[in-house]
Design an enzyme around this catalytic site. Structure first.
Site, PDB file in Angstrom:
ATOM      1  N   HIS A 185       0.812  -1.224   0.000  1.00 55.23           N
ATOM      2  CA  HIS A 185       0.000   0.000   0.000  1.00 55.23           C
ATOM      3  C   HIS A 185       0.841   1.269   0.000  1.00 55.23           C
ATOM      4  O   HIS A 185       0.447   2.297   0.567  1.00 55.23           O
ATOM      5  CB  HIS A 185      -0.932  -0.013   1.225  1.00 55.23           C
ATOM      6  CG  HIS A 185      -2.264   0.645   0.966  1.00 55.23           C
ATOM      7  ND1 HIS A 185      -2.497   1.972   1.233  1.00 55.23           N
ATOM      8  CD2 HIS A 185      -3.412   0.158   0.464  1.00 55.23           C
ATOM      9  CE1 HIS A 185      -3.740   2.268   0.915  1.00 55.23           C
ATOM     10  NE2 HIS A 185      -4.312   1.186   0.433  1.00 55.23           N
ATOM     11  N   HIS A 285      -9.055  -5.211  -8.181  1.00 60.22           N
ATOM     12  CA  HIS A 285      -9.194  -4.327  -7.020  1.00 60.22           C
ATOM     13  C   HIS A 285     -10.649  -3.887  -6.932  1.00 60.22           C
ATOM     14  O   HIS A 285     -11.279  -3.643  -7.961  1.00 60.22           O
ATOM     15  CB  HIS A 285      -8.292  -3.118  -7.290  1.00 60.22           C
ATOM     16  CG  HIS A 285      -8.273  -2.042  -6.264  1.00 60.22           C
ATOM     17  ND1 HIS A 285      -8.883  -0.819  -6.464  1.00 60.22           N
ATOM     18  CD2 HIS A 285      -7.674  -1.959  -5.059  1.00 60.22           C
ATOM     19  CE1 HIS A 285      -8.652  -0.044  -5.407  1.00 60.22           C
ATOM     20  NE2 HIS A 285      -7.926  -0.710  -4.543  1.00 60.22           N
TER      21      HIS A 285
HETATM   22 MG   LIG Z   1      -4.156  -2.172  -2.642  1.00 66.11          MG
END
Ligand SMILES: [Mg+2]
Length: 378
Positions: A185, A285
């Protein structure tokens, strides 16, 4: 049949739901990933403004059946193109066009894309050590976790060990037949990424996601050569052209386009097909709402190298208020069955969406700082 009107609803927590209306009264729904977040007095996002412009210039008054032609018009006629705002706006419009087409032919979108390649789509749940048991109790066999916080550019052995220890605890709780994805991330800087990956090797993660941010695509082949852990990325890549560079350079094992970021069903299917030709798995995602999730399921239904689908819906029941019937998107033992309804396979509760418009919107990304006050990613 012509596209005659539209409305874009901004609903909690941060979802943009687009309704397209045609001359024969049909309605199609899409979800636009909100770009540049709510600021000031009114809920205006950059992607919402882009939707207005694209629809007025390239879609209103046109035939909704010509999805490819509309897609090319929205993409190629925008001279400066392919960025997050532009492609998120195209994505929501594309999903709504596919929903209309499915309803017109009385078929799920995946039937129009070639027909199902599987019966159901495997899902993972966001959970680290503390929530892992709940995820297992809910039937999931795959979870994903992130570092608690940004690591320093060169992290101390203690920092690395703390993170590895959390993964170790999670592995201990879930056992060896559950998959654990690990999303860096942006919290690990390029100089540290190999060392952190090495520390996680003993726990056999399903993948490391976004080991570094997309600006550092040159890091991927080196990293992949240094670890046995599959490398995933793609939530911040918005076109097949962006993915092409990664596929050709090597160094990724799992592609993670977001259907509501990356040009919708049309472009994400292309990315999935390209991924399969490079031996790369597909794991889209999707941390936003039920329309984006439904669109993802349609793509995963036909994807040759489908691995697993992200979702964050099942953390609570908030998403159900926007549908007349949540059943088509309910999971069973961590899988969602392919919906058999036409189009996206879900019925949006227009009255509920209308009532929620502009209420309780949230989501501002914080600023992440290193110990010295310098700015990092998080
Ligand atoms: Mg991600």
């Amino acid at each position: 049949m012509r596209i005659t009107d539209y409305e874009l609803f901004e609903v909690a927590p941060r979802w943009q739901i687009l309704q397209l209306i045609t001359s024969d009264g049909s309605v199609g729904w899409g979800e636009v990933y909100a770009k540049w977040h709510y600021a000031g007095e009114t809920p205006v996002t950059a992607s919402g403004a882009a939707v207005d412009q694209l629809l007025h210039k390239y879609v209103l008054g046109e035939d909704p059946r010509e999805i490819e032609r509309r897609w090319e018009a929205m993409y190629r006629s925008s001279f400066y193109r392919g960025g997050a705002v532009h492609m998120s706006a195209i994505a929501g419009i594309d999903e709504a066009l596919w929903d209309l087409k499915g309803k017109q032919y009385g078929a799920p979108i995946y039937e129009l894309l070639g027909g199902a390649a599987r019966d159901r789509v495997r899902l993972y749940h966001h959970a680290s050590a503390e929530a892992a048991q709940t995820a297992l109790d809910d039937g999931f066999s795959a979870i994903k976790m992130s570092p608690d916080r940004m690591l320093e550019r060169i992290a101390s052995p203690d920092e690395v060990e703390r993170f590895a220890q959390r993964v170790a605890e999670t592995r201990e709780i879930v056992g060896d037949d559950v998959d654990i994805g690990i999303d860096f991330h942006g919290r690990v800087a390029p100089p540290m990424v190999k060392r952190v990956a090495a520390a996680l090797e003993p726990y056999s993660p399903m993948f490391i996601e976004e080991p570094v941010t997309p600006e550092y695509e040159g890091v991927f082949p080196d990293l992949a050569a240094s670890t046995t852990i599959p490398i995933a990325t793609g939530e911040r890549l918005h076109t097949r052209f962006a993915f092409k560079r990664y596929f050709e350079a090597g160094g990724i094992d799992v592609a993670q386009p977001d259907v509501s970021h990356a040009g919708g069903i049309t472009e994400t299917k292309r990315i999935g097909d390209m991924a399969s030709t490079h031996g790369v798995a597909l794991a889209p995602h999707c941390p936003i709402g039920p329309i984006a999730f439904a669109a993802s399921v349609q793509v995963m239904a036909v994807a040759p190298s489908a691995l697993i689908q992200e979702q964050t819906l099942y953390r609570d029941d908030g998403w159900k208020q926007y549908l007349t019937d949540a059943a088509p998107l309910e999971h069973s033992n961590g899988y969602v069955a392919l919906p058999d309804g036409p189009g996206l396979g879900v019925d949006v509760d227009e009255a509920a969406v209308r009532e929620a418009h502009g209420v309780d919107l949230e989501y501002q990304r914080p600023i992440y700082e290193y110990a010295d006050g310098g700015i990092g990613d998080g």
